[in-house]
Scaffold this active site. Structure first.
Site, mmCIF file in Angstrom:
data_model
loop_
_atom_site.group_PDB
_atom_site.id
_atom_site.type_symbol
_atom_site.label_atom_id
_atom_site.label_comp_id
_atom_site.label_asym_id
_atom_site.label_seq_id
_atom_site.Cartn_x
_atom_site.Cartn_y
_atom_site.Cartn_z
ATOM 1 N N THR A 260 19.273 -3.428 -0.257
ATOM 2 C CA THR A 260 18.335 -2.738 0.633
ATOM 3 C C THR A 260 17.145 -3.611 1.012
ATOM 4 O OG1 THR A 260 17.067 -1.812 -1.223
ATOM 5 C CG2 THR A 260 18.940 -0.512 -0.403
ATOM 6 N N CYS B 101 10.958 -1.760 -6.259
ATOM 7 C CA CYS B 101 10.507 -0.463 -6.756
ATOM 8 C C CYS B 101 9.862 -0.572 -8.132
ATOM 9 C CB CYS B 101 11.692 0.508 -6.875
ATOM 10 S SG CYS B 101 12.661 0.739 -5.374
ATOM 11 N N CYS C 242 11.113 4.805 -10.306
ATOM 12 C CA CYS C 242 11.529 5.255 -8.980
ATOM 13 C C CYS C 242 12.633 6.313 -9.106
ATOM 14 C CB CYS C 242 12.030 4.086 -8.141
ATOM 15 S SG CYS C 242 12.406 4.548 -6.428
ATOM 16 N N ARG D 281 18.471 6.760 -6.797
ATOM 17 C CA ARG D 281 19.660 6.548 -7.625
ATOM 18 C C ARG D 281 19.665 5.123 -8.180
ATOM 19 N NH1 ARG D 281 25.339 7.241 -4.695
ATOM 20 N NH2 ARG D 281 24.592 5.307 -3.741
ATOM 21 N N ARG E 1 10.455 -5.937 0.272
ATOM 22 C CA ARG E 1 9.328 -5.123 0.731
ATOM 23 C C ARG E 1 9.160 -3.909 -0.181
ATOM 24 N NH1 ARG E 1 13.568 -4.036 4.224
ATOM 25 N NH2 ARG E 1 14.019 -1.833 4.627
ATOM 26 N N CYS F 219 8.799 -0.236 -1.830
ATOM 27 C CA CYS F 219 9.439 1.068 -1.633
ATOM 28 C C CYS F 219 8.407 2.087 -1.152
ATOM 29 C CB CYS F 219 10.059 1.528 -2.951
ATOM 30 S SG CYS F 219 10.787 3.181 -2.898
ATOM 31 N N CYS G 60 8.634 5.359 -4.200
ATOM 32 C CA CYS G 60 7.946 5.291 -5.494
ATOM 33 C C CYS G 60 6.587 4.610 -5.402
ATOM 34 C CB CYS G 60 8.807 4.594 -6.530
ATOM 35 S SG CYS G 60 9.054 2.818 -6.258
ATOM 36 N N ASP H 173 -22.550 -10.415 -34.703
ATOM 37 C CA ASP H 173 -22.829 -8.981 -34.736
ATOM 38 C C ASP H 173 -22.746 -8.473 -36.174
ATOM 39 O OD1 ASP H 173 -22.826 -6.295 -33.011
ATOM 40 O OD2 ASP H 173 -21.403 -6.043 -34.655
#
Length: 435
Positions: free
Chosen positions: A30, A34, A38, A41, A63, A65, A68, A406
């Site tokens: 794709t 993500c 996400c 599926r 790029r 998503c 999500c 300290d």
């Protein structure tokens, strides 16, 4: 940076929120990357690649998503604490250090060459410092577009872009579409305020942060009631609401702060330490100290404010130091070096030594002798020693800073056994009252 793909794939299948910010999943079929949670599926293992940062995934050609929304993933990558220079650099980039500086200048502030810094980022982050800064700006802009009705021009400048054209070009490069398409035709509105979510990885011990912040509140400047913190600014009142169940702090900004939204968001992330990885910190300290899981190191709204208040807190109680800070704030109108060099410091309870140190600190900042990314330079100011420099470094986001000397920390020497999380060890020791 090499990642254990088998372990990452199992985490993806479990949709386990504990892996938020630890890695991103890129789907080759794709072209989208993500978050581990996400809801889409689960893709076949052969079709996915894993990246340690959003910038690395974008640099590889993927790029974000739109489902999500990687832009709201908490900033808690697995490499934090692995390499001190990278950790410092990332915190500085998050605070906008590369918005007004080139790579060589930025690297010089870290004490390394640009070439070495690029090599470190390639090894630990999987993307160059410039790619990290650009991706961060675009993802923040995407959050503003999706979650507010802020005009796109204001979004561009709030996200750190110097021009609308650069904003449009960068957005097109990352999302493959112009900003107006993300908003899907909804018109900008004249809202009374803007709300920004600052995600964090839990657990988050808000109760302990409140215990630290409450006695240090400057009356008239800030307040804390329950899970809501408020602060007066030149833009109006800003409000931060802790939302444990939703795992974010809701930052509410006045409309007048539109173009400074990015600045205020960065300062709020620092102050509330939303980028900490509590489980990783606890795992790193558990063999040396009974750590409080979820403890945060409160950050700073401004470097000068934290430094001045540290100077005032030397060898006196928190209550007295806070009263002096309130008087100084009222007298000067703000904790800036320019104002503190001009204001009359007498007559408000400051000792002669405190006046000299604050004046010297202010002049050092203006001249460049004092550099916030190098807290050790604070010790060049008369009246500032290792404790003050270490405390300031803690509050400015150095996870390995340690206020040597300290009272409560003396039994632990320089805290070397707690590296690289000395700041969290110190805070845990303080909050547990360990001597």
């Amino acid at each position: 940076m090499m990642m254990n793909t088998e372990a990452c794939y199992r985490a993806l299948g479990a949709r386990d929120k504990r892996f938020e910010g630890q890695f991103f999943i890129a789907v080759k079929t794709t072209g989208i990357f993500c978050r581990p949670i996400c809801p889409a599926r689960t893709p076949k293992a052969a079709n996915v690649e894993f990246y340690p940062s959003a910038a690395a995934a974008h640099g590889a050609g993927f790029r974000p998503c739109l489902r999500c929304r990687p832009e709201v993933a908490p900033f808690s990558a697995a490499w934090q604490g692995t390499e001190a220079t990278v950790t410092r650099a990332l915190r500085m980039i998050e605070q906008g250090a590369l918005d007004d500086d080139d790579l060589e200048g930025f690297a010089g502030r870290l004490g390394v060459s640009g070439r070495h810094l690029r090599r470190l980022f390639d090894q630990y982050v999987g993307a160059s410092p410039v790619e990290v800064a650009l991706t961060q700006r675009v993802l923040f802009a995407k959050e503003l577009i999706s979650d507010t009705q802020m005009p796109l021009t204001d979004v561009a400048f709030a996200a750190g872009f110097r021009s609308v054209r650069r904003f449009n070009d960068a957005f097109q490069s990352v999302y493959h579409r112009p900003p107006r398409e993300i908003r899907r035709g909804s018109a900008a509105v004249e809202a009374r305020h803007w709300e920004i979510r600052l995600p964090f990885v839990g657990p988050y011990r808000w109760d302990l942060l409140a215990q630290f912040v409450q006695p240090r509140l400057i009356e008239g400047l800030e307040s804390l009631e329950g899970n809501i913190y408020r602060r007066q600014t030149e833009d109006g009142t800003i409000q931060a609401e802790f939302r444990a169940d939703a795992e974010h702090i809701l930052l509410r900004l006045p409309r007048a702060a539109a173009r400074r939204t990015g600045e205020w968001a960065k300062m709020a992330r620092s102050f509330f330490d939303t980028g900490a990885n509590p489980q990783g910190i606890a795992a790193g300290l558990s063999s040396e100290l009974p750590i409080v899981v979820g403890i945060r190191v409160p950050g700073a709204w401004s470097e000068m404010e934290v430094a001045v208040r540290a100077v005032l807190g030397q060898q006196i109680s928190v209550a007295v130091a806070t009263r002096l800070a309130a008087k100084l704030w009222e007298r000067s109108g703000g904790f800036t070096a320019e104002r503190l060099t001009r204001v009359d410091l007498s007559g408000i309870g400051l000792s002669a030594r405190q006046q000299t140190t604050i004046r010297g600190l202010s002049e050092g900042v203006i001249s460049g002798t004092v550099r916030w990314n190098r807290p050790e330079t604070l010790q060049m100011v008369k009246g500032i020693g290792p404790w003050t420099a270490g405390y300031v470094a803690m509050r400015l986001g150095d996870p390995d800073a340690f206020p040597v000397g300290d009272l409560y920390l003396k039994p632990f020497g320089d805290g070397a056994q707690f590296r690289p999380w000395r700041a969290y060890a110190a805070m845990s020791i303080w909050m547990q009252g360990r001597a």
